[in-house]
Design an enzyme around this catalytic site. Structure first.
Site, PDB file in Angstrom:
ATOM      1  N   CYS A 103      -5.479   8.398   8.635  1.00  0.00           N
ATOM      2  CA  CYS A 103      -5.564   7.918  10.016  1.00  0.00           C
ATOM      3  C   CYS A 103      -5.082   8.982  10.977  1.00  0.00           C
ATOM      4  CB  CYS A 103      -4.712   6.662  10.189  1.00  0.00           C
ATOM      5  SG  CYS A 103      -5.425   5.208   9.433  1.00  0.00           S
ATOM      6  N   ARG A 127      -9.138   0.476   3.645  1.00  0.00           N
ATOM      7  CA  ARG A 127      -8.155   1.401   3.077  1.00  0.00           C
ATOM      8  C   ARG A 127      -6.865   0.676   2.687  1.00  0.00           C
ATOM      9  NH1 ARG A 127      -6.074   5.492   6.751  1.00  0.00           N
ATOM     10  NH2 ARG A 127      -4.593   5.377   5.059  1.00  0.00           N
ATOM     11  N   ARG A 175       0.880  14.587  13.324  1.00  0.00           N
ATOM     12  CA  ARG A 175       1.125  14.300  11.912  1.00  0.00           C
ATOM     13  C   ARG A 175       1.269  15.565  11.072  1.00  0.00           C
ATOM     14  NH1 ARG A 175      -1.577   8.919   9.670  1.00  0.00           N
ATOM     15  NH2 ARG A 175       0.416   8.878   8.612  1.00  0.00           N
ATOM     16  N   LYS A 219       0.843  -1.209   0.000  1.00  0.00           N
ATOM     17  CA  LYS A 219       0.000   0.000   0.000  1.00  0.00           C
ATOM     18  C   LYS A 219       0.873   1.251   0.000  1.00  0.00           C
ATOM     19  CE  LYS A 219      -1.682   1.798   4.021  1.00  0.00           C
ATOM     20  NZ  LYS A 219      -1.487   3.244   4.250  1.00  0.00           N
ATOM     21  N   ASN A 220       1.828   1.289   0.906  1.00  0.00           N
ATOM     22  CA  ASN A 220       2.576   2.534   1.056  1.00  0.00           C
ATOM     23  C   ASN A 220       3.520   2.797  -0.114  1.00  0.00           C
ATOM     24  OD1 ASN A 220       1.173   3.209   3.303  1.00  0.00           O
ATOM     25  ND2 ASN A 220       2.709   2.468   4.764  1.00  0.00           N
ATOM     26  N   ASP A 261       3.659   0.367  12.280  1.00  0.00           N
ATOM     27  CA  ASP A 261       2.422  -0.166  11.696  1.00  0.00           C
ATOM     28  C   ASP A 261       2.148  -1.615  12.096  1.00  0.00           C
ATOM     29  OD1 ASP A 261       1.957   2.256  10.511  1.00  0.00           O
ATOM     30  OD2 ASP A 261       2.856   1.706   8.599  1.00  0.00           O
TER      31      ASP A 261
HETATM   32  N1  EPU Z   1       6.706  14.274  11.179  1.00  0.00           N
HETATM   33  C1  EPU Z   1       6.823  15.620  11.462  1.00  0.00           C
HETATM   34  N2  EPU Z   1       6.882  16.495  10.427  1.00  0.00           N
HETATM   35  C2  EPU Z   1       6.825  16.088   9.139  1.00  0.00           C
HETATM   36  C3  EPU Z   1       6.709  14.726   8.844  1.00  0.00           C
HETATM   37  C4  EPU Z   1       6.654  13.833   9.895  1.00  0.00           C
HETATM   38  O1  EPU Z   1       6.857  16.023  12.619  1.00  0.00           O
HETATM   39  O2  EPU Z   1       6.876  16.952   8.245  1.00  0.00           O
HETATM   40  C5  EPU Z   1       6.664  13.309  12.291  1.00  0.00           C
HETATM   41  C6  EPU Z   1       5.320  12.598  12.354  1.00  0.00           C
HETATM   42  O3  EPU Z   1       4.385  13.313  13.120  1.00  0.00           O
HETATM   43  C7  EPU Z   1       5.711  11.287  12.987  1.00  0.00           C
HETATM   44  C8  EPU Z   1       7.112  11.026  12.419  1.00  0.00           C
HETATM   45  O4  EPU Z   1       7.600  12.285  12.004  1.00  0.00           O
HETATM   46  O5  EPU Z   1       5.788  11.427  14.363  1.00  0.00           O
HETATM   47  C9  EPU Z   1       7.183  10.046  11.270  1.00  0.00           C
HETATM   48  O6  EPU Z   1       6.251  10.386  10.258  1.00  0.00           O
HETATM   49  P1  EPU Z   1       6.448   9.952   8.740  1.00  0.00           P
HETATM   50  O7  EPU Z   1       6.464  11.179   7.910  1.00  0.00           O
HETATM   51  O8  EPU Z   1       7.592   9.017   8.629  1.00  0.00           O
HETATM   52  O9  EPU Z   1       5.109   9.151   8.472  1.00  0.00           O
HETATM   53  P2  EPU Z   1       4.089   9.341   7.331  1.00  0.00           P
HETATM   54  O10 EPU Z   1       4.778   9.615   6.035  1.00  0.00           O
HETATM   55  O11 EPU Z   1       3.010  10.254   7.759  1.00  0.00           O
HETATM   56  C10 EPU Z   1       4.212   6.811   6.655  1.00  0.00           C
HETATM   57  C11 EPU Z   1       3.222   5.718   6.390  1.00  0.00           C
HETATM   58  C12 EPU Z   1       2.566   5.313   7.689  1.00  0.00           C
HETATM   59  C13 EPU Z   1       3.643   4.848   8.660  1.00  0.00           C
HETATM   60  C14 EPU Z   1       4.717   5.928   8.823  1.00  0.00           C
HETATM   61  C15 EPU Z   1       5.891   5.488   9.658  1.00  0.00           C
HETATM   62  C16 EPU Z   1       2.488   6.145   4.156  1.00  0.00           C
HETATM   63  C17 EPU Z   1       1.431   6.632   3.258  1.00  0.00           C
HETATM   64  N3  EPU Z   1       2.231   6.206   5.447  1.00  0.00           N
HETATM   65  O12 EPU Z   1       3.472   7.889   7.229  1.00  0.00           O
HETATM   66  O13 EPU Z   1       1.713   4.244   7.380  1.00  0.00           O
HETATM   67  O14 EPU Z   1       3.067   4.588   9.901  1.00  0.00           O
HETATM   68  O15 EPU Z   1       5.218   6.318   7.529  1.00  0.00           O
HETATM   69  O16 EPU Z   1       6.501   4.375   9.103  1.00  0.00           O
HETATM   70  O17 EPU Z   1       3.519   5.663   3.705  1.00  0.00           O
HETATM   71  C18 EPU Z   1      -0.117   2.820   7.705  1.00  0.00           C
HETATM   72  O18 EPU Z   1       0.210   2.252   6.675  1.00  0.00           O
HETATM   73  O19 EPU Z   1      -0.990   2.372   8.492  1.00  0.00           O
HETATM   74  C19 EPU Z   1       0.531   4.080   8.040  1.00  0.00           C
HETATM   75  C20 EPU Z   1       0.029   4.901   8.928  1.00  0.00           C
END
Ligand code: EPU
Length: 416
Positions: A112, A393, A117, A17-18, A301
């Site tokens: 989610c 999803r 975030r 998915k990701n 996850d």
């Molecule tokens: N963060 C910030 N600022 C930013 C970006 C991130 O403070 O600009 C913080 C976030 O709040 C969090 C941490 O950094 O505490 C990590 O966030 P990250 O950006 O790595 O996560 P994401 O891109 O929002 C993706 C996956 C998530 C998975 C996380 C961590 C996708 C679409 N989503 O989210 O997947 O949990 O990386 O591995 O790739 C899921 O599949 O259920 C899911 C939530």
């Protein structure tokens, strides 16, 4: 669903998915058509298909899991609010549209909800590449005369920010360097996809990624999405929880190492094949503690799902959440089934062994939802899970896959 059956057999893991939610927007940067194989048929992908259609791209399924994308007709850099708010990964449209048009107007992402975030790192990076970034009425509006490569240090190894920088920089002028980049398998998958189309992205999978901007990306090629690490992990945990014997097929065992190591530490039998992993449950598992980290650490996850296994073991164990402070909503749902779990700040204290009994519970997010299914598999009696739209999803054919492994589970149409 009704608990008590041991899962047995084989389950074929879908595409990630990701990865898919990054590869599909990435296709907007390509001149001409491209074909992406092994795309999971899940709600997030369908939402992206609708978004692409809305901006003028054509994305069609040419078989169950293969899509053809032609973005030559894209005429706007403005993405529609009503569709986008349904999903988190819509933020990749920012990088992709900015990379293509030097402009993008994309609503702040939904998805989610488990913590603040924010996307400050994404926006900081777009600015570093030369974009003027404004937030107006919930819409991120960006404009650049041209994008020029830059050195970008991410404050945390954010998956989303790393992918967004790659998308925006791949056709920028000059070289971009991302330091403290995320190393997740889907970051590598995106880089491989773009490179297959003519990009020059080097170092993906390490904490420093170098992107030499190219003038154009050419289509006419096919690329196959990697298997879903988290779906595979979910079935591995479900196999261990039911004391079953399940082989997950179409996996990359290296991606599963953090989970495999923990299962082995718990005395669960795990046999790795070349592209499969067999998990044989053990009724007397050993207590472990878990802490989630960015890849190659234990994935956040798989945190909620893992709580069930820890709950089956005698004594107190902990899960420390290193990524999303708000990831504990599943605990309140599990308590309705009799679980003894307390969360304090970033730590969940799990007092086992639990004796779960079926109850009406909610899927509060995607991974929490599937955790309720694993709980239902081992609970006495009937568990009814509502809000399954969250599970849809991200898990392809979930009910069918669990049924084929012997679970007593049905999808019931009801108003959520
Ligand atoms: N963060 C910030 N600022 C930013 C970006 C991130 O403070 O600009 C913080 C976030 O709040 C969090 C941490 O950094 O505490 C990590 O966030 P990250 O950006 O790595 O996560 P994401 O891109 O929002 C993706 C996956 C998530 C998975 C996380 C961590 C996708 C679409 N989503 O989210 O997947 O949990 O990386 O591995 O790739 C899921 O599949 O259920 C899911 C939530």
């Amino acid at each position: 669903m009704k608990g008590g059956n041991k899962l047995k057999g084989e389950v074929y893991i879908s595409g990630s998915k990701n990865s898919a939610v990054a590869l599909i927007p990435a296709a907007l940067l390509i001149d001409g058509e491209c074909i992406i194989e092994n795309v999971p048929y899940i709600k997030d992908v369908i939402v992206l298909q609708n978004i692409l259609k809305q901006i003028g791209a054509r994305m069609e399924f040419i078989d169950d899991n293969t899509v053809k994308i032609d973005s030559s007709g894209v005429s706007t850099f403005i993405a529609d609010h009503s569709i986008i708010k349904e999903m988190r990964a819509s933020y990749y449209l920012m990088g992709a549209l900015l990379g293509r048009f030097n402009r993008a107007e994309v609503p702040f992402p939904g998805g989610c909800n488990f913590g603040s975030r924010t996307i400050d790192q994404h926006l900081k990076a777009f600015e570093a590449l030369g974009a003027d970034v404004q937030l107006e009425g919930g819409i991120v509006k960006m404009r650049a005369e041209k994008l020029v490569g830059a050195q970008i240090y991410l404050d945390m190894a954010s998956v989303g920010a790393t992918i967004n920088v790659i998308l925006a920089a791949v056709r920028a002028e000059g070289t971009t360097i991302i330091e403290n980049a995320a190393k997740e398998p889907h970051v590598v998958d995106l880089a491989n996809f773009l490179n297959a189309m003519g990009a020059e992205v080097k170092g993906a999978g390490t904490d420093m990624i170098r992107i030499n901007g190219v003038e154009k990306l050419s289509g006419g090629k096919s690329y196959s999405t990697i298997p879903d690490q988290i779906e595979a992990g979910t079935y591995m945990i479900a196999a261990a929880a039911t004391c079953g014997d399940v082989t997950v097929k179409n996996v990359i065992p290296k991606h599963m190492e953090a989970l495999t190591a923990k299962l082995i530490e718990m005395k669960v039998t795990v046999d790795e094949g070349e592209d499969s992993i067999r998990v044989i449950g053990n009724p007397v598992m050993k207590k472990v503690n878990i802490k989630t980290f960015p890849y190659p650490g234990f994935p956040t996850d798989l945190h909620p799902q893992m709580s069930i296994l820890l709950g089956m073991v005698n004594g107190t164990s902990t899960i420390t959440e290193g990524i999303f402070e708000g990831r504990f909503q599943y605990a309140d749902e599990l308590k309705k089934m009799g679980a003894s779990i307390i969360s304090e700040g970033r730590i969940a204290f799990i007092d086992g062994p639990w004796r779960l009994s079926g109850a009406p519970v909610k899927a509060t997010d995607l991974r929490a939802g599937v955790t309720m299914i694993i709980a239902g598999l081992i609970a006495d009696g009937v568990t009814e899970i509502s809000q399954i739209k969250y599970i849809d999803r991200g898990y392809e054919n979930l009910v069918e896959k669990f049924k084929a492994l012997g679970a007593d589970i049905e999808r019931v149409e009801k108003e959520d």
